[in-house]
Design an enzyme around this catalytic site. Sequence first.
Site, PDB file in Angstrom:
ATOM      1  N   HIS A 143       8.090  -6.952 -29.759  1.00  0.00           N
ATOM      2  CA  HIS A 143       7.254  -6.176 -30.691  1.00  0.00           C
ATOM      3  C   HIS A 143       6.554  -5.029 -29.962  1.00  0.00           C
ATOM      4  O   HIS A 143       6.600  -3.869 -30.405  1.00  0.00           O
ATOM      5  CB  HIS A 143       6.226  -7.121 -31.317  1.00  0.00           C
ATOM      6  CG  HIS A 143       5.300  -6.463 -32.285  1.00  0.00           C
ATOM      7  ND1 HIS A 143       5.478  -6.531 -33.647  1.00  0.00           N
ATOM      8  CD2 HIS A 143       4.168  -5.721 -32.100  1.00  0.00           C
ATOM      9  CE1 HIS A 143       4.516  -5.866 -34.254  1.00  0.00           C
ATOM     10  NE2 HIS A 143       3.691  -5.366 -33.336  1.00  0.00           N
ATOM     11  N   GLU A 144       5.933  -5.342 -28.829  1.00  0.00           N
ATOM     12  CA  GLU A 144       5.187  -4.316 -28.092  1.00  0.00           C
ATOM     13  C   GLU A 144       6.104  -3.335 -27.373  1.00  0.00           C
ATOM     14  O   GLU A 144       5.755  -2.170 -27.205  1.00  0.00           O
ATOM     15  CB  GLU A 144       4.235  -4.981 -27.101  1.00  0.00           C
ATOM     16  CG  GLU A 144       3.171  -5.843 -27.756  1.00  0.00           C
ATOM     17  CD  GLU A 144       2.320  -5.063 -28.752  1.00  0.00           C
ATOM     18  OE1 GLU A 144       2.093  -3.853 -28.524  1.00  0.00           O
ATOM     19  OE2 GLU A 144       1.886  -5.654 -29.758  1.00  0.00           O
ATOM     20  N   HIS A 147       6.718  -0.629 -29.828  1.00  0.00           N
ATOM     21  CA  HIS A 147       5.618   0.345 -29.878  1.00  0.00           C
ATOM     22  C   HIS A 147       5.645   1.280 -28.669  1.00  0.00           C
ATOM     23  O   HIS A 147       5.480   2.500 -28.803  1.00  0.00           O
ATOM     24  CB  HIS A 147       4.276  -0.394 -29.905  1.00  0.00           C
ATOM     25  CG  HIS A 147       3.950  -1.034 -31.210  1.00  0.00           C
ATOM     26  ND1 HIS A 147       4.069  -0.384 -32.411  1.00  0.00           N
ATOM     27  CD2 HIS A 147       3.489  -2.283 -31.501  1.00  0.00           C
ATOM     28  CE1 HIS A 147       3.705  -1.193 -33.392  1.00  0.00           C
ATOM     29  NE2 HIS A 147       3.353  -2.354 -32.870  1.00  0.00           N
TER      30      HIS A 147
END
Length: 520
Positions: A143-144, A147
């Site tokens: 997920h990160e 980003h």
Amino acid sequence: MPVVVCVLGGWCVVYLADTVLKSSPSLKESYEDRLASYGLTISPFHLRWQTALFNRLFYNWGRWKPRFLYLWFSLGMFFGIAAMFGSVILLGKTLTQTLSQMLTEAPTAQNDQMLQVVVPGVNLPISQLSYFFTAILISGVIHEVGHGVAAIREQVRLNGFGIFIFIVYPGAFVDLFTTHLQLISPIQQLRIFCAGVWHNFVLGVASLVVLFILPALLFPFYYTGTGALVTEVTEWADSTPAATDLDADFGQGSSQHVACGYLADSPANGPRGLYVGDLVTALQDCSVHSVEDWNSCLEEISRKPQTGYCIKATIQQQLSVSSRGFRRLDGTIECCSNNSLTDVCFSYSNNLDSRLYTCLPARKAIEASRLCRTNMDCQKDFVPSLCVTPSLENQTRLIRVKHSSQIDMLFVGHPLHLQYTVSLSSFIPRHSFLSVDLPVVLETFCKYLISLSGALAVINAVPCFALDGQWILNSFLEATLSMLIVEKQNREFVGFLILLAGSTLLAANVALGLWVVTAR
């Protein structure tokens, strides 16, 4: 409770040690310098580690094939916006189901919900905590990474990447330069903010694909389609696998439940029970080619009335044991001695259609018998035969389990007890040195990745304070309402109302879901 005590005790020790070291005049400076050099931050129930070691790797990824990354994160932007609206609909539906379950007192309704609160030790087995936390950590890292790479692609500076532990839950984060984020356009912001849920969705789909093609991947080492392989037989905590309260009241002890080939410590354990490495091929007349077949067969057996067994009339007369009958609380008849370790009470009908009862040694009577529903099913070769049906209480069933050992296992109890205490795999090793657990580990881990990565995508997409959904909503409103609502302050007020509603919806789902899981 021991787990809760250990967690609370561990955090108390960490926090007290941190407080003592920071309060010591001689150790404070060196201790804080050491924490800063390692990028560690300690607070109550929260441990955080941040580093710039991976910044170069993020920059390399963010500059790889710019055109492809532009299309990739643009697709993620559309998915993130759709997920934001979809998550609200899903949470609304889940809340409605939870309220309906609370009002109708129907615990089984929770199984139909797509989102459920997970409480280790309650609806998450302690033995699978390693899968759970590993899947959460991997999902959070992916997920990160989404980003971070999207931020580099949009020319936003990355300060660092980190991992944290909150109570017992692991997670990850990226530290972005806020000024750069504020300078780029709302569309660019959306690509960055939506990248996390987009990558979680992709991870879930990739795990689903791996789970689907796992038989092909493991084909050189394991084969499937011939049965369900026993990988573990769990010992039963109670002395009987089925409910025995009714038996005790009417003189029928627990011996009936352990008489047909297994011991009292487990419903499927014992000299004639199941062993690790056995290949189950059938339950009654239901063929078993995989674990899915095993579960569906047990569900069908549990749903339908008890099956009868064909036995010749002459053999029935020879094997019949005279004994006084007792009527149980549920109206069924028990006609065997409470000291019997091998006999089961059977019912059958005579030519006058009245029900008669006979006590028979279960294994001798039914081991090689055909299944039946009425006496007409047993009329073959003009030999008088009867269809005898086990007279058992409640949801108890007598189940004949065919497996690779010498003799069938006869199980008496609730089908769910057999399902919960026997672990199986659809993968059979081609060689003896191969582990029977490896395919199970891979299957289970893929399922946890699918579930938790998908859940992380849904929850983060909710327009809620402190989640990705907050920033997705703000950027979406700036990109779409700037012409309709000119004043920025008014747009922020609209966003605040939506975030307040989304936060309330999420909090209600978590609170009621937690109550349903723990209070029941």
